[in-house]
Write a protein that holds these residues in place. Structure first.
Motif, PDB file in Angstrom:
ATOM      1  N   ASP A 103     -12.673 -29.125  -9.658  1.00 19.18           N
ATOM      2  CA  ASP A 103     -13.460 -29.557  -8.498  1.00 19.18           C
ATOM      3  C   ASP A 103     -14.144 -30.892  -8.778  1.00 19.18           C
ATOM      4  O   ASP A 103     -14.162 -31.784  -7.914  1.00 19.18           O
ATOM      5  CB  ASP A 103     -14.509 -28.508  -8.145  1.00 19.18           C
ATOM      6  CG  ASP A 103     -13.914 -27.255  -7.525  1.00 19.18           C
ATOM      7  OD1 ASP A 103     -12.694 -27.235  -7.279  1.00 19.18           O
ATOM      8  OD2 ASP A 103     -14.673 -26.297  -7.294  1.00 19.18           O
ATOM      9  N   VAL A 106     -11.508 -33.751  -8.725  1.00 19.91           N
ATOM     10  CA  VAL A 106     -11.063 -34.080  -7.367  1.00 19.91           C
ATOM     11  C   VAL A 106     -12.164 -34.824  -6.613  1.00 19.91           C
ATOM     12  O   VAL A 106     -11.906 -35.823  -5.931  1.00 19.91           O
ATOM     13  CB  VAL A 106     -10.644 -32.806  -6.619  1.00 19.91           C
ATOM     14  CG1 VAL A 106     -10.416 -33.096  -5.138  1.00 19.91           C
ATOM     15  CG2 VAL A 106      -9.375 -32.227  -7.237  1.00 19.91           C
ATOM     16  N   SER A 128      -1.780 -38.168  -7.977  1.00 17.72           N
ATOM     17  CA  SER A 128      -2.516 -37.727  -9.168  1.00 17.72           C
ATOM     18  C   SER A 128      -1.979 -38.376 -10.445  1.00 17.72           C
ATOM     19  O   SER A 128      -2.733 -38.594 -11.394  1.00 17.72           O
ATOM     20  CB  SER A 128      -2.448 -36.204  -9.285  1.00 17.72           C
ATOM     21  OG  SER A 128      -3.057 -35.601  -8.165  1.00 17.72           O
ATOM     22  N   ALA A 166      -4.116 -36.488  -0.888  1.00 17.97           N
ATOM     23  CA  ALA A 166      -4.086 -35.050  -0.606  1.00 17.97           C
ATOM     24  C   ALA A 166      -2.759 -34.432  -1.016  1.00 17.97           C
ATOM     25  O   ALA A 166      -2.721 -33.317  -1.559  1.00 17.97           O
ATOM     26  CB  ALA A 166      -4.343 -34.800   0.875  1.00 17.97           C
ATOM     27  N   LEU A 169      -2.806 -34.039  -4.778  1.00 18.52           N
ATOM     28  CA  LEU A 169      -3.708 -32.959  -5.189  1.00 18.52           C
ATOM     29  C   LEU A 169      -3.096 -31.602  -4.870  1.00 18.52           C
ATOM     30  O   LEU A 169      -3.267 -30.642  -5.629  1.00 18.52           O
ATOM     31  CB  LEU A 169      -5.057 -33.105  -4.486  1.00 18.52           C
ATOM     32  CG  LEU A 169      -5.894 -34.325  -4.876  1.00 18.52           C
ATOM     33  CD1 LEU A 169      -7.147 -34.382  -4.012  1.00 18.52           C
ATOM     34  CD2 LEU A 169      -6.256 -34.287  -6.353  1.00 18.52           C
ATOM     35  N   ALA A 173      -3.563 -29.758  -8.234  1.00 20.46           N
ATOM     36  CA  ALA A 173      -4.814 -28.998  -8.263  1.00 20.46           C
ATOM     37  C   ALA A 173      -4.556 -27.573  -7.786  1.00 20.46           C
ATOM     38  O   ALA A 173      -3.826 -27.358  -6.821  1.00 20.46           O
ATOM     39  CB  ALA A 173      -5.854 -29.677  -7.369  1.00 20.46           C
ATOM     40  N   GLN A 175      -6.551 -25.562  -6.301  1.00 19.93           N
ATOM     41  CA  GLN A 175      -7.543 -25.136  -5.326  1.00 19.93           C
ATOM     42  C   GLN A 175      -6.856 -24.725  -4.022  1.00 19.93           C
ATOM     43  O   GLN A 175      -5.757 -25.174  -3.724  1.00 19.93           O
ATOM     44  CB  GLN A 175      -8.500 -26.305  -5.028  1.00 19.93           C
ATOM     45  CG  GLN A 175      -9.240 -26.799  -6.256  1.00 19.93           C
ATOM     46  CD  GLN A 175      -9.421 -28.303  -6.225  1.00 19.93           C
ATOM     47  OE1 GLN A 175      -8.602 -29.018  -5.658  1.00 19.93           O
ATOM     48  NE2 GLN A 175     -10.471 -28.784  -6.849  1.00 19.93           N
ATOM     49  N   THR A 179     -11.197 -25.296  -0.176  1.00 17.03           N
ATOM     50  CA  THR A 179     -11.951 -25.925  -1.268  1.00 17.03           C
ATOM     51  C   THR A 179     -11.679 -27.417  -1.303  1.00 17.03           C
ATOM     52  O   THR A 179     -12.603 -28.237  -1.431  1.00 17.03           O
ATOM     53  CB  THR A 179     -11.582 -25.286  -2.617  1.00 17.03           C
ATOM     54  OG1 THR A 179     -11.906 -23.888  -2.581  1.00 17.03           O
ATOM     55  CG2 THR A 179     -12.323 -25.948  -3.761  1.00 17.03           C
ATOM     56  N   GLN A 180     -10.414 -27.799  -1.194  1.00 15.65           N
ATOM     57  CA  GLN A 180     -10.092 -29.221  -1.180  1.00 15.65           C
ATOM     58  C   GLN A 180     -10.721 -29.909   0.026  1.00 15.65           C
ATOM     59  O   GLN A 180     -11.209 -31.038  -0.068  1.00 15.65           O
ATOM     60  CB  GLN A 180      -8.581 -29.421  -1.187  1.00 15.65           C
ATOM     61  CG  GLN A 180      -7.953 -29.166  -2.541  1.00 15.65           C
ATOM     62  CD  GLN A 180      -6.503 -29.594  -2.609  1.00 15.65           C
ATOM     63  OE1 GLN A 180      -6.049 -30.378  -1.787  1.00 15.65           O
ATOM     64  NE2 GLN A 180      -5.772 -29.074  -3.569  1.00 15.65           N
ATOM     65  N   LEU A 184     -13.143 -33.220   0.036  1.00 15.32           N
ATOM     66  CA  LEU A 184     -12.721 -34.460   0.680  1.00 15.32           C
ATOM     67  C   LEU A 184     -13.627 -34.852   1.847  1.00 15.32           C
ATOM     68  O   LEU A 184     -13.784 -36.041   2.146  1.00 15.32           O
ATOM     69  CB  LEU A 184     -11.283 -34.326   1.183  1.00 15.32           C
ATOM     70  CG  LEU A 184     -10.190 -34.175   0.136  1.00 15.32           C
ATOM     71  CD1 LEU A 184      -8.854 -33.918   0.806  1.00 15.32           C
ATOM     72  CD2 LEU A 184     -10.107 -35.415  -0.748  1.00 15.32           C
ATOM     73  N   ALA A 226      -1.771 -29.537   1.484  1.00 14.56           N
ATOM     74  CA  ALA A 226      -2.431 -30.827   1.687  1.00 14.56           C
ATOM     75  C   ALA A 226      -2.720 -31.067   3.163  1.00 14.56           C
ATOM     76  O   ALA A 226      -3.801 -31.550   3.532  1.00 14.56           O
ATOM     77  CB  ALA A 226      -1.554 -31.947   1.128  1.00 14.56           C
ATOM     78  N   ALA A 229      -5.595 -28.894   4.181  1.00 16.91           N
ATOM     79  CA  ALA A 229      -6.865 -29.375   3.633  1.00 16.91           C
ATOM     80  C   ALA A 229      -7.398 -30.555   4.435  1.00 16.91           C
ATOM     81  O   ALA A 229      -8.588 -30.613   4.761  1.00 16.91           O
ATOM     82  CB  ALA A 229      -6.688 -29.764   2.166  1.00 16.91           C
TER      83      ALA A 229
END
Length: 269
Positions: A103, A106, A128, A166, A169, A173, A175, A179-180, A184, A226, A229
């Motif tokens: 977390d 990110v 990433s 995104a 990630l 990630a 997550q 959460t993402q 963001l 993504a 998110a």
């Protein structure tokens, strides 16, 4: 092609700009982006040799002048650059991080992207694997041999950055989308309304991805996550905007004057 070197006890990277033409594939991608109305996802020209080296060196200089953390150019050849190391990639660190650490990584990466945008810049490919983290947690960026500004205006290039971030990630990630989105959302808030509008439009047009990508394996499902998110990160802005418009409308209807506007200004400034 990138080669790791040791120079005076320091890590450096020799980047050679080789490879064949991608004109046919990029032409197809550009046609698809236009047909789908996804202007921020139009592919920039792919160059090789000295042209790619010149593009990367120019973009590094531009971003450095805007305060972004980018590799220092240690040397240049006809079709290569020697670049200083700026730390391990976000992708590698996310694979090792616990949930709290992920977390923080990110959130720091998103904040660094937002700072570049606030300075009037853009990145192009903040995947990433193209984000590096220094020993004190400072965020840097890599890979600039393609320049989105050659095919799109600044607001589109900045919206593209969020889409690419995104997507990267979503792959690395661990997550969930909510959460993402929470990580963001504050950074998207710091950008312009135009960028958020372009991003919201692109996410809406990518909605079908959510219903198909999960069926196509882990990498494709990362793209689906993504999109979810980003949509969740943006969704709060519409009710807020509509609420403000409704309040202003009621205020105006009451006595013909906007008494609420100075109050809102006092709260926000």
């Amino acid at each position: 092609m990138v080669t790791k070197l040791q120079i005076d006890g320091q890590v450096a990277w020799l980047k050679r700009y080789e490879g064949g033409s991608r004109r046919l594939r990029l032409g197809l991608l550009d046609w698809c982006a236009r047909r789908l109305g996804l202007a921020p996802l139009r592919p920039p020209p792919h160059r090789v040799g000295p042209a790619a080296r010149d593009t990367e060196q120019r973009r590094i200089d531009e971003l450095a002048s805007q305060g972004a953390r980018v590799p220092r150019v240690l040397g240049a050849g006809r079709d290569c650059l020697l670049l200083a190391d700026i730390g391990p990639t976000l992708a590698a660190l996310l694979r090792q991080a616990d949930p709290d650490g992920a977390d923080r990584l990110v959130a720091d990466a998103a904040a660094a992207v937002a700072r570049v945008h606030a300075a009037g810049g853009y990145l192009g490919q903040p995947l990433s694997r193209n984000i590096a983290i220094g020993p004190a947690g400072e965020v840097g960026f890599l890979d600039f041999e393609e320049d989105p500004a050659e095919v799109m205006p600044l607001a589109h290039a900045q919206a593209r950055d969020w889409l690419v971030l995104a997507a990267g990630l979503g792959r690395h990630a661990r997550q969930d989308a909510q959460t993402q989105a929470a990580l963001l959302r504050p950074m998207l808030a710091s950008g312009t309304a135009e960028v958020r509008g372009l991003l919201a439009d692109s996410v809406a047009r990518l909605r079908p991805v959510e219903f198909t990508a999960d069926l196509l394996g882990r990498r494709a499902s990362a793209l689906s996550r993504a999109v979810r998110a980003l949509r969740a990160a943006l969704v709060l802005w519409l009710p807020v905007a509509l609420g403000i418009l409704l309040l202003l409308g009621l205020d105006l209807a009451g006595d013909g004057e906007l008494d609420l506007l100075p109050l809102l200004g006092g709260l926000l400034l």
